[in-house]
Design a protein around this motif. Structure first.
Motif, PDB file in Angstrom:
ATOM      1  N   GLY A  68      -6.582  -5.708  -0.351  1.00 15.47           N
ATOM      2  CA  GLY A  68      -6.171  -4.586  -0.746  1.00 15.47           C
ATOM      3  C   GLY A  68      -5.488  -3.679  -0.255  1.00 15.47           C
ATOM      4  O   GLY A  68      -5.060  -2.727  -0.645  1.00 15.47           O
ATOM      5  N   GLY A  69      -5.293  -3.725   1.219  1.00 18.29           N
ATOM      6  CA  GLY A  69      -4.479  -3.021   2.069  1.00 18.29           C
ATOM      7  C   GLY A  69      -2.909  -3.437   2.195  1.00 18.29           C
ATOM      8  O   GLY A  69      -2.218  -2.475   2.358  1.00 18.29           O
ATOM      9  N   ASP A  70      -2.772  -4.695   2.315  1.00 13.18           N
ATOM     10  CA  ASP A  70      -1.330  -5.257   2.474  1.00 13.18           C
ATOM     11  C   ASP A  70      -1.261  -6.787   1.781  1.00 13.18           C
ATOM     12  O   ASP A  70      -2.101  -7.635   1.556  1.00 13.18           O
ATOM     13  CB  ASP A  70      -1.022  -5.767   3.928  1.00 13.18           C
ATOM     14  N   ILE A  71      -0.141  -6.779   1.065  1.00 17.77           N
ATOM     15  CA  ILE A  71       0.335  -8.228   0.826  1.00 17.77           C
ATOM     16  C   ILE A  71       1.464  -8.519   1.717  1.00 17.77           C
ATOM     17  O   ILE A  71       2.463  -7.968   1.867  1.00 17.77           O
ATOM     18  CB  ILE A  71       0.867  -8.232  -0.600  1.00 17.77           C
ATOM     19  N   ILE A  95       7.145  -9.733   5.074  1.00 21.44           N
ATOM     20  CA  ILE A  95       7.527  -8.633   4.491  1.00 21.44           C
ATOM     21  C   ILE A  95       6.206  -8.125   4.037  1.00 21.44           C
ATOM     22  O   ILE A  95       5.554  -8.807   3.203  1.00 21.44           O
ATOM     23  CB  ILE A  95       8.539  -8.972   3.048  1.00 21.44           C
ATOM     24  N   ASP A  96       5.995  -6.953   4.381  1.00 19.17           N
ATOM     25  CA  ASP A  96       4.601  -6.361   4.242  1.00 19.17           C
ATOM     26  C   ASP A  96       4.797  -5.097   2.977  1.00 19.17           C
ATOM     27  O   ASP A  96       5.309  -4.157   3.297  1.00 19.17           O
ATOM     28  CB  ASP A  96       4.248  -5.748   5.454  1.00 19.17           C
ATOM     29  N   PHE A  97       4.028  -5.520   2.032  1.00 21.25           N
ATOM     30  CA  PHE A  97       3.792  -4.575   0.948  1.00 21.25           C
ATOM     31  C   PHE A  97       2.578  -3.753   0.887  1.00 21.25           C
ATOM     32  O   PHE A  97       1.692  -4.416   1.003  1.00 21.25           O
ATOM     33  CB  PHE A  97       3.778  -5.371  -0.501  1.00 21.25           C
ATOM     34  N   ARG A  98       2.766  -2.506   1.378  1.00 22.20           N
ATOM     35  CA  ARG A  98       1.644  -1.606   1.981  1.00 22.20           C
ATOM     36  C   ARG A  98       0.694  -1.076   0.535  1.00 22.20           C
ATOM     37  O   ARG A  98       1.502  -0.516  -0.446  1.00 22.20           O
ATOM     38  CB  ARG A  98       2.068  -0.704   2.756  1.00 22.20           C
ATOM     39  N   LYS A  99      -0.468  -1.222   0.485  1.00 23.38           N
ATOM     40  CA  LYS A  99      -1.480  -0.484  -0.391  1.00 23.38           C
ATOM     41  C   LYS A  99      -0.718  -1.089  -1.876  1.00 23.38           C
ATOM     42  O   LYS A  99      -0.423  -0.269  -2.599  1.00 23.38           O
ATOM     43  CB  LYS A  99      -1.387   1.068  -0.483  1.00 23.38           C
ATOM     44  N   PRO A 100      -1.172  -2.443  -1.955  1.00 22.42           N
ATOM     45  CA  PRO A 100      -0.551  -2.916  -3.268  1.00 22.42           C
ATOM     46  C   PRO A 100      -1.576  -2.479  -4.396  1.00 22.42           C
ATOM     47  O   PRO A 100      -2.623  -2.396  -4.162  1.00 22.42           O
ATOM     48  CB  PRO A 100      -0.609  -4.370  -2.896  1.00 22.42           C
ATOM     49  N   TYR A 101      -0.690  -2.478  -5.436  1.00 28.05           N
ATOM     50  CA  TYR A 101      -1.497  -2.298  -6.841  1.00 28.05           C
ATOM     51  C   TYR A 101      -1.336  -3.417  -7.719  1.00 28.05           C
ATOM     52  O   TYR A 101      -2.486  -3.697  -8.481  1.00 28.05           O
ATOM     53  CB  TYR A 101      -0.849  -1.085  -7.435  1.00 28.05           C
ATOM     54  N   TYR A 102      -0.208  -4.199  -7.704  1.00 28.31           N
ATOM     55  CA  TYR A 102      -0.331  -5.189  -8.813  1.00 28.31           C
ATOM     56  C   TYR A 102       0.676  -6.355  -8.003  1.00 28.31           C
ATOM     57  O   TYR A 102       1.433  -6.147  -7.323  1.00 28.31           O
ATOM     58  CB  TYR A 102       0.302  -4.783 -10.083  1.00 28.31           C
ATOM     59  N   LEU A 103       0.105  -7.614  -8.461  1.00 28.73           N
ATOM     60  CA  LEU A 103       1.110  -8.752  -8.071  1.00 28.73           C
ATOM     61  C   LEU A 103       0.998  -9.723  -9.008  1.00 28.73           C
ATOM     62  O   LEU A 103      -0.166 -10.263  -9.746  1.00 28.73           O
ATOM     63  CB  LEU A 103       0.428  -9.553  -6.581  1.00 28.73           C
TER      64      LEU A 103
END
Length: 128
Positions: free
Chosen positions: A32-35, A52-60
């Motif tokens: 929930g915090g990072d992808i 490659i850090d996607f921070r605070k993700p909402y959708y994947l």
């Protein structure tokens, strides 16, 4: 993050991968915090070359493993009509950036990630 910071990170990733002959990608972590999408020159090689850090993700929406497509930018911001289609379809909340990642053997980007931020870490500056 503001749009200038996002564009700077996208440019850093794309410029690095433009110099690479190939790269295998996978998700090193998803929560929930990072992808974190991580790439290395070979899956049998333990060390990642880029994170490659996607921070605070909402959708994947994604493949589990993919390969670099050298004919297109690796990562792009989704904009215009395409952005509104993603927002409407997946109810992406305001304040998220929508990224698409291109992969080998796909005409259109098979990976869509919505998150509040993006940070790239280049671990191996010269993998080849």
């Amino acid at each position: 993050m503001n749009i200038e910071e996002i564009n700077s990170e996208i440019l850093k990733v794309n410029n690095y991968l433009k110099k690479c002959l190939w790269m295998d990608f996978e998700f090193a972590s998803v929560d929930g915090g990072d992808i974190v999408a991580a790439g290395r020159i070979d899956t049998s090689y333990d060390e990642f070359a880029i994170n490659i850090d996607f921070r605070k993700p909402y959708y994947l929406s994604s493949l589990l493993y993919w390969n670099l497509n050298n004919s297109k930018p690796f990562i792009e911001l989704v904009a215009g009509k395409e952005m509104w289609k993603v927002i409407d379809k997946y109810q992406v909340e305001e304040g998220n950036y929508i990224f698409k990642i291109n992969a080998e053997d796909f005409d259109t980007a098979p990976i869509i990630i919505a998150s509040k931020g993006l940070k790239a870490e280049i671990i191996n500056k010269d993998p080849f």
